[in-house]
Design a protein around this motif. Structure first.
Motif, PDB file in Angstrom:
ATOM      1  N   THR A 146       0.928  -1.164  -0.089  1.00 27.18           N
ATOM      2  CA  THR A 146       0.108   0.122  -0.038  1.00 27.18           C
ATOM      3  C   THR A 146       0.865   1.328   0.109  1.00 27.18           C
ATOM      4  N   LEU A 147       0.006   2.361  -0.389  1.00 29.78           N
ATOM      5  CA  LEU A 147       0.964   3.612  -0.774  1.00 29.78           C
ATOM      6  C   LEU A 147       1.147   4.518   0.585  1.00 29.78           C
ATOM      7  N   GLY A 148       0.586   3.925   1.469  1.00 27.27           N
ATOM      8  CA  GLY A 148       0.370   5.259   2.434  1.00 27.27           C
ATOM      9  C   GLY A 148      -0.975   5.853   2.654  1.00 27.27           C
ATOM     10  N   ARG A 149      -1.540   6.256   3.809  1.00 29.18           N
ATOM     11  CA  ARG A 149      -2.908   6.756   3.985  1.00 29.18           C
ATOM     12  C   ARG A 149      -3.193   7.875   3.323  1.00 29.18           C
ATOM     13  N   GLY A 150      -4.298   7.766   2.577  1.00 34.88           N
ATOM     14  CA  GLY A 150      -4.691   8.806   1.608  1.00 34.88           C
ATOM     15  C   GLY A 150      -4.022   8.689   0.435  1.00 34.88           C
ATOM     16  N   GLY A 151      -3.261   7.414   0.003  1.00 37.06           N
ATOM     17  CA  GLY A 151      -2.568   7.171  -1.262  1.00 37.06           C
ATOM     18  C   GLY A 151      -3.290   6.995  -2.461  1.00 37.06           C
ATOM     19  N   SER A 152      -4.644   6.788  -2.355  1.00 40.23           N
ATOM     20  CA  SER A 152      -5.663   6.773  -3.742  1.00 40.23           C
ATOM     21  C   SER A 152      -5.338   8.021  -4.791  1.00 40.23           C
ATOM     22  N   ASP A 153      -5.205   9.134  -4.066  1.00 40.83           N
ATOM     23  CA  ASP A 153      -4.938  10.460  -4.869  1.00 40.83           C
ATOM     24  C   ASP A 153      -3.565   9.981  -5.676  1.00 40.83           C
ATOM     25  N   LEU A 154      -2.715   9.708  -5.094  1.00 39.83           N
ATOM     26  CA  LEU A 154      -1.413   9.261  -5.615  1.00 39.83           C
ATOM     27  C   LEU A 154      -1.714   8.090  -7.014  1.00 39.83           C
ATOM     28  N   THR A 155      -2.491   7.191  -6.624  1.00 41.79           N
ATOM     29  CA  THR A 155      -2.829   6.173  -8.024  1.00 41.79           C
ATOM     30  C   THR A 155      -3.365   7.043  -9.034  1.00 41.79           C
ATOM     31  N   ALA A 156      -4.407   8.017  -8.586  1.00 39.97           N
ATOM     32  CA  ALA A 156      -5.049   8.678  -9.589  1.00 39.97           C
ATOM     33  C   ALA A 156      -3.938   9.537 -10.593  1.00 39.97           C
ATOM     34  N   VAL A 157      -3.265  10.362  -9.752  1.00 37.21           N
ATOM     35  CA  VAL A 157      -2.191  11.265 -10.290  1.00 37.21           C
ATOM     36  C   VAL A 157      -1.185  10.324 -11.171  1.00 37.21           C
ATOM     37  N   ALA A 158      -0.637   9.109 -10.748  1.00 32.03           N
ATOM     38  CA  ALA A 158       0.231   8.480 -11.542  1.00 32.03           C
ATOM     39  C   ALA A 158      -0.430   7.923 -12.756  1.00 32.03           C
ATOM     40  N   LEU A 159      -1.668   7.484 -12.436  1.00 31.71           N
ATOM     41  CA  LEU A 159      -2.165   6.866 -13.680  1.00 31.71           C
ATOM     42  C   LEU A 159      -2.625   7.895 -14.946  1.00 31.71           C
ATOM     43  N   ALA A 160      -3.063   9.247 -14.410  1.00 31.13           N
ATOM     44  CA  ALA A 160      -2.893  10.353 -15.518  1.00 31.13           C
ATOM     45  C   ALA A 160      -1.840  10.529 -16.202  1.00 31.13           C
ATOM     46  N   ILE A 161      -0.701  10.616 -15.236  1.00 30.29           N
ATOM     47  CA  ILE A 161       0.644  10.688 -15.919  1.00 30.29           C
ATOM     48  C   ILE A 161       0.964   9.616 -17.029  1.00 30.29           C
ATOM     49  N   SER A 162       0.787   8.360 -16.398  1.00 33.08           N
ATOM     50  CA  SER A 162       1.062   7.234 -17.303  1.00 33.08           C
ATOM     51  C   SER A 162       0.357   7.026 -18.755  1.00 33.08           C
ATOM     52  N   LEU A 163      -0.963   7.733 -18.538  1.00 37.76           N
ATOM     53  CA  LEU A 163      -1.624   7.772 -19.843  1.00 37.76           C
ATOM     54  C   LEU A 163      -1.484   8.909 -20.810  1.00 37.76           C
ATOM     55  N   GLY A 164      -0.391   9.578 -20.360  1.00 41.77           N
ATOM     56  CA  GLY A 164       0.043  10.879 -21.020  1.00 41.77           C
ATOM     57  C   GLY A 164      -0.711  12.151 -20.897  1.00 41.77           C
ATOM     58  N   ASN A 165      -0.537  12.486 -19.517  1.00 37.57           N
ATOM     59  CA  ASN A 165      -1.214  13.727 -18.867  1.00 37.57           C
ATOM     60  C   ASN A 165      -2.370  13.944 -19.374  1.00 37.57           C
ATOM     61  N   VAL A 166      -3.468  12.889 -19.118  1.00 37.97           N
ATOM     62  CA  VAL A 166      -4.744  13.319 -19.402  1.00 37.97           C
ATOM     63  C   VAL A 166      -5.445  13.943 -18.332  1.00 37.97           C
ATOM     64  N   PRO A 167      -6.631  14.566 -18.656  1.00 32.51           N
ATOM     65  CA  PRO A 167      -7.493  15.361 -17.484  1.00 32.51           C
ATOM     66  C   PRO A 167      -7.621  14.294 -16.441  1.00 32.51           C
ATOM     67  N   CYS A 168      -7.547  15.206 -15.400  1.00 39.81           N
ATOM     68  CA  CYS A 168      -7.607  14.233 -13.939  1.00 39.81           C
ATOM     69  C   CYS A 168      -8.394  14.880 -12.822  1.00 39.81           C
ATOM     70  N   GLU A 169      -9.689  14.321 -12.407  1.00 39.36           N
ATOM     71  CA  GLU A 169     -10.577  14.977 -11.552  1.00 39.36           C
ATOM     72  C   GLU A 169     -10.413  14.162 -10.215  1.00 39.36           C
ATOM     73  N   ILE A 170     -10.071  14.926  -9.071  1.00 37.19           N
ATOM     74  CA  ILE A 170     -10.309  14.312  -7.933  1.00 37.19           C
ATOM     75  C   ILE A 170     -11.679  14.692  -7.189  1.00 37.19           C
ATOM     76  N   TYR A 171     -12.439  13.775  -7.087  1.00 37.05           N
ATOM     77  CA  TYR A 171     -13.752  14.123  -6.459  1.00 37.05           C
ATOM     78  C   TYR A 171     -13.735  13.753  -4.938  1.00 37.05           C
TER      79      TYR A 171
END
Ligand code: ADP
Ligand code: ASP
Ligand code: MG
Length: 390
Positions: A146-171
């Motif tokens: 696991t990535l540390g508490r609150g780490g889902s934000d990190l998953t989202a940002v890392a995915l958006a970067i890996s997909l080629g800096n696609v739009p990223c929305e944190i709800y």
């Protein structure tokens, strides 16, 4: 259509009703982009799993802890996919390891090294919505991490970067980033645009709204992201991006965090400091030149861990609780005598247990019962309550 990453935090999927509401947001979003969804564990699930672990053992093996905690996100990813199916949207849920979120060999707080996107590209090509479990990956030695508490934000940002800096929305459960925690200070001013640097400072000193490592990763790759509320998505939110800072010295935000002070006696503590800091998030420390005292400030949630480490190292120490760290954040805060003077006039020297100043931040440790009054007064002085948003 272009992919977009949509992340829903624990508060956005806390109940079956909220999961259904989130499914509706995703369905609507499909008209403008192909969503890749990241989801956190429902409500307080992660806390409950932790309590469960500690009810079994005082010292759970880190590997087993990660195995357990990763389950929270697996529950919500499956339920959200079911809700999407009910709306006629084909969705397919994946764990972090299934999509190839590769982390270092470290449990509980692993860093993401790479994202292979294994099943995501496939799902998108088939017209399906991939729903990825946040906060988890698989290490180089194939262990669940696991990535540390609150780490889902990190998953989202890392995915958006890996997909080629696609739009990223944190709800989340508030409509963006405010100058103060909007739950405690409802009149706080909301920002429509904010620089990474300000949010990074806020996140590292207690503003939960976004994980600090996620903000720093986004800044590194210049990935803009939007923070908004899943409860009121139409209210818009805060776009966090790289802003050319023409800002004059000015306070943008104030954060608070509960802290514990450890006063370690004698010289023995000093060489062991690195060891303590490797295990516990130390917010600040000071050490007088006589070497008689080493003072450490740690966030309250790290209290027990710090206590155990200091005791295991056979150090003599006392502990002081009921303290808060208040941080005043903004461009040039560290070098502005006017800002320093204002802060001291509001707080009063005699009430400060510790103070630290860096380029963008001035932090003071005070007794917690004074926290609210001080923040309120500072917010008034620095114009952080509602006024034209900017
Ligand atoms: P999620 O479950 O979506 O990950 P978090 O609880 O981690 O949500 O973060 C959202 C919370 O952050 C809000 O409920 C709010 O109380 C808190 N918060 C603290 N400081 C701020 C701030 N300056 N602006 C916005 N939210 C803040
Ligand atoms: N569920 C995890 C936590 O509570 C991760 C997250 O919510 O981002 O810390
Ligand atoms: Mg969060």
């Amino acid at each position: 259509m272009k992919p977009c990453v949509l992340k829903f935090g624990g508060s956005s999927v806390a109940t079956p009703e909220r999961i259904k509401a989130v499914a509706e947001i995703i369905k609507d979003k499909r008209e403008t982009c192909d969503p890749v969804v990241v989801v956190s564990a429902m409500g307080k699930t992660t806390d409950e799993l932790l309590t469960l672990a500690y009810s079994i053992s005082q010292n759970p093996p880190p590997r087993e802890l990660d195995m357990l905690l990763s389950v929270g996100e697996r529950i919500s990813m499956a339920l959200l996919s079911m809700a999407l199916h009910d709306l006629g949207v084909e969705a397919v849920s994946f764990t972090g390891s299934q999509v190839g979120i590769i982390t270092e060999n470290k449990f509980n707080r692993a860093r993401v090294l790479e994202i292979k996107l294994y099943r995501i590209t496939e799902a998108l090509e088939e017209g399906k919505v991939p729903v990825v479990a946040g906060f988890q990956g698989v290490s180089l030695s194939k262990e669940i991490t696991t990535l540390g508490r609150g780490g889902s934000d990190l998953t989202a940002v890392a995915l958006a970067i890996s997909l080629g800096n696609v739009p990223c929305e944190i709800y989340t459960d508030v409509p963006g980033v405010f100058a103060l925690d909007p739950r405690r200070f409802p009149k706080a001013r909301r920002y429509r645009r904010l620089d990474y640097a300000v949010l990074s400072e806020m996140a590292s000193s207690g503003a939960k709204v976004m994980h600090a490592r996620a903000v720093n990763l986004a800044a590194k790759y210049e990935l803009p992201f939007l923070i908004l509320s899943s409860y009121e998505p139409d209210r818009g939110g805060t776009l966090v991006e790289k802003r050319e800072h023409l800002e004059s010295p000015g306070v943008k935000a104030i954060t608070t965090d509960s802290v514990v002070m450890y006063d370690v006696e004698g010289r023995e503590g000093v060489p062991l400091l690195a060891k303590v800091m490797g295990e516990v998030r130390v917010l600040n420390f000071s050490h007088d030149s006589t070497g008689r005292h080493l003072v450490l400030f740690v966030p309250e949630e790290e209290r027990d861990k710090a206590l155990k480490i200091l005791s295991d190292l056979n150090l003599r120490f006392s502990i002081r609780e009921g303290l808060s760290v208040i941080c005043v954040i903004g461009w040039g805060v560290g070098t502005s005598p006017e800002i320093h003077e204002t802060v001291f006039s509001v707080v009063g020297w005699e009430h400060i247990f510790m103070m630290s100043v860096s380029d963008m931040k001035m932090c003071l440790v005070v007794s917690r019962d004074r926290e609210e009054v001080i923040v309120d007064r500072l917010a008034k002085k620095f114009g952080l309550y509602e006024s034209p948003e900017g």
